[in-house]
Design an enzyme around this catalytic site. Structure first.
Site, PDB file in Angstrom:
ATOM      1  N   CYS A   2      97.626  18.205  25.879  1.00  0.00           N
ATOM      2  CA  CYS A   2      96.857  17.074  25.553  1.00  0.00           C
ATOM      3  C   CYS A   2      95.636  16.781  26.348  1.00  0.00           C
ATOM      4  CB  CYS A   2      97.850  15.790  25.849  1.00  0.00           C
ATOM      5  SG  CYS A   2      99.536  16.023  24.955  1.00  0.00           S
ATOM      6  N   ARG A  27      91.440  23.101  23.508  1.00  0.00           N
ATOM      7  CA  ARG A  27      92.705  22.861  24.275  1.00  0.00           C
ATOM      8  C   ARG A  27      93.972  22.834  23.238  1.00  0.00           C
ATOM      9  NH1 ARG A  27      92.449  20.112  29.475  1.00  0.00           N
ATOM     10  NH2 ARG A  27      94.382  19.095  29.219  1.00  0.00           N
ATOM     11  N   TRP A  74      99.094  17.124  21.937  1.00  0.00           N
ATOM     12  CA  TRP A  74      99.908  18.567  21.817  1.00  0.00           C
ATOM     13  C   TRP A  74     101.362  18.478  21.781  1.00  0.00           C
ATOM     14  CZ3 TRP A  74     101.967  23.031  23.927  1.00  0.00           C
ATOM     15  CH2 TRP A  74     102.028  24.180  23.144  1.00  0.00           C
ATOM     16  N   ASN A 100      98.972  12.953  29.664  1.00  0.00           N
ATOM     17  CA  ASN A 100      98.909  14.173  29.413  1.00  0.00           C
ATOM     18  C   ASN A 100     100.311  14.767  30.338  1.00  0.00           C
ATOM     19  OD1 ASN A 100      98.835  17.201  29.297  1.00  0.00           O
ATOM     20  ND2 ASN A 100      96.863  17.443  30.392  1.00  0.00           N
ATOM     21  N   GLY A 101     101.119  15.523  29.989  1.00  0.00           N
ATOM     22  CA  GLY A 101     102.249  15.893  30.888  1.00  0.00           C
ATOM     23  C   GLY A 101     103.716  15.790  30.487  1.00  0.00           C
ATOM     24  N   GLU A 481     105.422  46.202  28.070  1.00  0.00           N
ATOM     25  CA  GLU A 481     104.376  45.059  27.773  1.00  0.00           C
ATOM     26  C   GLU A 481     103.159  45.412  28.470  1.00  0.00           C
ATOM     27  OE1 GLU A 481     103.843  42.266  26.426  1.00  0.00           O
ATOM     28  OE2 GLU A 481     102.820  41.252  27.447  1.00  0.00           O
ATOM     29  N   LYS A 485      99.453  45.517  26.390  1.00  0.00           N
ATOM     30  CA  LYS A 485      98.467  44.743  26.988  1.00  0.00           C
ATOM     31  C   LYS A 485      97.117  45.578  27.162  1.00  0.00           C
ATOM     32  CE  LYS A 485      99.304  41.532  26.406  1.00  0.00           C
ATOM     33  NZ  LYS A 485     100.319  40.398  26.174  1.00  0.00           N
ATOM     34  N   GLU A 488      95.905  46.744  23.652  1.00  0.00           N
ATOM     35  CA  GLU A 488      95.126  45.710  22.638  1.00  0.00           C
ATOM     36  C   GLU A 488      93.977  45.362  23.238  1.00  0.00           C
ATOM     37  OE1 GLU A 488      97.980  42.111  23.781  1.00  0.00           O
ATOM     38  OE2 GLU A 488      96.780  41.866  21.977  1.00  0.00           O
ATOM     39  N   LYS A 603      95.281  35.628  16.760  1.00  0.00           N
ATOM     40  CA  LYS A 603      96.140  34.887  17.490  1.00  0.00           C
ATOM     41  C   LYS A 603      97.497  34.594  16.888  1.00  0.00           C
ATOM     42  CE  LYS A 603      97.540  33.045  21.328  1.00  0.00           C
ATOM     43  NZ  LYS A 603      98.007  34.056  22.481  1.00  0.00           N
TER      44      LYS A 603
HETATM   45  C1  F6R Z   1     100.004  40.335  22.356  1.00  0.00           C
HETATM   46  C2  F6R Z   1     100.444  39.280  21.404  1.00  0.00           C
HETATM   47  C3  F6R Z   1     101.287  39.555  20.170  1.00  0.00           C
HETATM   48  C4  F6R Z   1     102.232  38.412  19.896  1.00  0.00           C
HETATM   49  C5  F6R Z   1     102.789  38.505  18.540  1.00  0.00           C
HETATM   50  C6  F6R Z   1     103.894  37.418  18.488  1.00  0.00           C
HETATM   51  O1  F6R Z   1      99.312  40.143  23.346  1.00  0.00           O
HETATM   52  O2  F6R Z   1      99.805  38.362  21.839  1.00  0.00           O
HETATM   53  O3  F6R Z   1     101.937  40.800  20.331  1.00  0.00           O
HETATM   54  O4  F6R Z   1     103.136  38.482  21.053  1.00  0.00           O
HETATM   55  O5  F6R Z   1     101.975  38.619  17.531  1.00  0.00           O
HETATM   56  O6  F6R Z   1     103.392  36.168  18.270  1.00  0.00           O
HETATM   57  P1  F6R Z   1     104.075  35.058  18.436  1.00  0.00           P
HETATM   58  O7  F6R Z   1     104.836  34.811  20.006  1.00  0.00           O
HETATM   59  O8  F6R Z   1     103.226  33.806  18.119  1.00  0.00           O
HETATM   60  O9  F6R Z   1     105.374  35.029  17.518  1.00  0.00           O
END
Ligand code: F6R
Length: 608
Positions: A2, A27, A74, A100-101, A481, A485, A488, A603
């Site tokens: 928030c 945010r 949020w 917020n919190g 993982e 990372k 990507e 995202k």
């Molecule tokens: C990698 C990354 C993606 C997400 C994937 C699932 O850094 O962010 O691999 O983890 O697209 O996304 P969510 O968790 O939003 O379902």
């Protein structure tokens, strides 16, 4: 997370409040609202949706007055809706509150206040604060705020406006950020510096347990216990973009550093009397928990990797067979599911199309679906039977960091809760797990303190085209993982291997100088891991090893070591992944790529 703003001065508050909130949009939020004292009463306008929706609403009913508070919400407690939006008022509209919190004891307070006749209009935890203000009001705003703050547990940054003393605003900080902007004949409150930067560069940063009483011409800081606080005004030199990122160069780095807090917030309220207790969030009875015959984790990408950790943790603690599936595969493999199957979907955004489709598939086959998600009110949260929220706050960088570590925390809590319900967890193991869980935030800070060593390593490997991650057991899950990372962000090709599997083919790829990151945090398989390290060393690999603090063995077989604070083996992934995130970050930077927005990626992936 928030956003809070507040204004007191000689201008129309509405203008600053709307503009200030727009500077906090990064945010993330799902609703917005303002409360302004108009000379007679506190007027409130709020709405679910975007700031533009609020501005639209206000344009037909302009809010007059030069003292007010504003909020972008949020959702945490209760879905995004007009009623749940802030500000919240007490029944007689004497007090308006933005927050917020998370108030951890809000259920108890709400029950107490309802008994006294207070009527609640929202599902939020925040509304108890407005009602408490009215309930405890002693004729003095500041002393009442102190009394109220003493009754609250959890995290809270507050902006409070009262009709009783409309010449002041009160700001409170307890584990959620809040800054006070000092202007000329006007002063400001904000969750974050970007909101006020256009108006002033002079700020006070409130510390935990402090409050500020703000009038048009004065800012007075004190502790919640009433002690005076004397602090120099800080002059901010950041530009607006740097300010949004909290002084970091990228959102990803900010989010990496937010992990200790995200872990703390995700644990908060879920451990009582040294026991993990999810009974307020999961509707399954003890009988139903005992009746679960199979668990399936289903997710994509990083969330899938959290599900892989989930397999080790839930099988290890609760002794239930666990499968972990990639969501886009799950539907098409005709999974064996029935009403004794618990399907756990994991999704930061709660909107990933493949995960949602898998959730629907599981439900249609009769499974009970539990969602682990970071977004209250998301599609996944709405459609699942039960929801466990990861309190990481909005994640803006495309590469997931704090969402992953928070997902792991929820997985541990779930494992301990299930194991306990099934009578498989001794008091001793529960205490050990809980103690180790509670140490994680501080240990994560210790890992972050090794940033410079990690940076130097990352920059040195940035010229390579291939890299290997090795691990056994949970270290293998984390290796996957780390490899994702790195790919990507830095676009360096990498592979993660179960260390024992390497010699069945892939060892052929190990050649002189190739970087290998070898994770050796799992004490039970450390010896075997060291043998695997020697296999790659013998073929010329340059090895960065990860070892538990105090290790005297692994370090002899590698070229460089990163030390991970000692914790329960099951919990190590939370700490091990942090240097891996930092390696990806710096390798990406060294190669000159966009950290927060890697090429070809989004995202939230809302297509199958
Ligand atoms: C990698 C990354 C993606 C997400 C994937 C699932 O850094 O962010 O691999 O983890 O697209 O996304 P969510 O968790 O939003 O379902």
């Amino acid at each position: 997370m928030c956003g809070i703003v507040g204004y007191i001065g000689n201008k129309e508050a509405q203008n600053f409040l709307l503009e200030g909130l727009s500077k906090l949009e990064y945010r993330g939020y799902d609703s917005a609202g303002l409360a302004i004292y108009n000379g007679e009463a506190i007027s409130v306008q709020k709405t679910k949706g975007r700031l533009a929706d609020l501005a639209n609403k206000i344009s037909s009913n302009v809010m007059k007055g030069s003292i007010g508070i504003g909020h972008t919400r949020w959702a945490t407690h209760g879905k995004p809706s007009d009623e749940n939006s802030h500000p919240h008022l007490d029944g007689t509209e004497q007090f308006a509150v933005v927050h917020n919190g998370i108030i951890e004891n809000y259920m108890d307070l709400k029950e107490e206040l309802i008994e006294k006749g207070h009527v609640f209009l929202s599902e939020t935890d925040t509304e108890v604060i407005a009602k408490l203000m009215a309930d405890l009001y002693d004729g003095d705003l500041v002393s009442t705020v102190r009394k109220v703050a003493k009754r609250l547990s959890g995290a809270f940054a507050l902006g409070i406006l009262s009709k009783h003393e409309p010449n002041k605003l009160v700001a409170v900080r307890m584990a959620s950020p809040l800054v006070i902007g000092v202007g000329e004949e006007e002063n400001f409150i904000a969750s974050d510096i970007p909101a006020i930067l256009k108006h002033t560069r002079d700020v006070y940063i409130l510390e935990d347990g402090e409050m500020a009483v703000i009038t048009e011409g004065n800012v007075e800081l004190s502790t919640l216990d009433g002690a005076e606080v004397n602090r120099e005004v800080m002059r901010v030199s950041w530009d607006i973009e740097t300010a949004e990122k909290g002084g970091y160069d990228h959102f990803m780095m900010k989010e990496i550093y937010e992990q200790p807090k995200a872990i703390r917030d995700t644990l908060a309220g879920r451990i009582r009397n040294n026991q993990v207790d999810l009974s307020q969030e999961i509707g399954l009875t003890v009988e139903q928990l005992k009746g679960i015959e199979k668990i399936q984790f289903v997710a994509c990408g990083t969330a899938y990797h959290a599900g892989l950790v989930g397999k080790y943790v839930l099988e290890g603690l609760a002794r239930i067979p666990v499968e972990t599936d990639i969501a886009s595969e799950y539907r098409y493999r005709n999974p064996i599911v029935d009403e004794k199957t618990l399907v756990v979907v994991v999704s930061q955004s709660g909107e990933t199309a493949d995960t949602l489709a898998a959730l629907r598939e599981a439900k249609s086959k009769g499974a009970r679906v539990l969602a682990i998600t970071n977004v209250v009110g998301s599609s996944v949260a709405r459609e699942a039977d039960d929801v466990l929220i990861t309190w990481a706050g909005p994640e803006i960088a495309v590469a997931s960091t704090k969402a992953y570590t928070s997902q792991l925390i929820v997985v541990y809590l779930l494992g301990a809760y299930l194991a306990k319900a099934r009578g498989l967890l001794s008091e001793e193991t529960m205490t050990e797990l809980v103690t180790n869980l509670q140490q994680l935030p501080e240990q994560a800070e210790k890992v972050l303190a090794q940033e410079q060593t990690v940076e130097a390593y990352a920059r040195s490997i940035a010229k390579h085209h291939n890299l290997f991650f090795l691990g056994r057991g949970l270290d293998y899950a984390v290796a996957l993982e780390g490899s994702l990372k790195l790919k990507e962000l830095s676009y360096i090709h990498s592979e993660a291997y179960a260390a024992g599997e390497l010699k069945h083919g892939t060892l052929a790829l190990i050649e002189e100088g190739i970087p290998v990151i070898a994770l050796g945090t799992q004490k039970a398989v450390l010896d075997k891991m060291i043998s695997n390290i020697q296999e790659v060393k013998a073929r010329g690999a340059y090895v960065l090893g990860f070892a538990p603090e105090g290790d005297n063995e692994l370090k002899k077989s590698v070229d460089e070591v990163i030390y991970i604070p000692v914790t329960h083996d099951l919990l190590a992934p939370v700490l091990t992944v942090i240097p891996l995130q930092l390696i990806s970050y710096y390798a990406c930077q060294e190669r000159g790529y966009d950290v927060d927005k890697p090429r070809n990626l989004a995202k939230s992936v809302t297509v199958e």
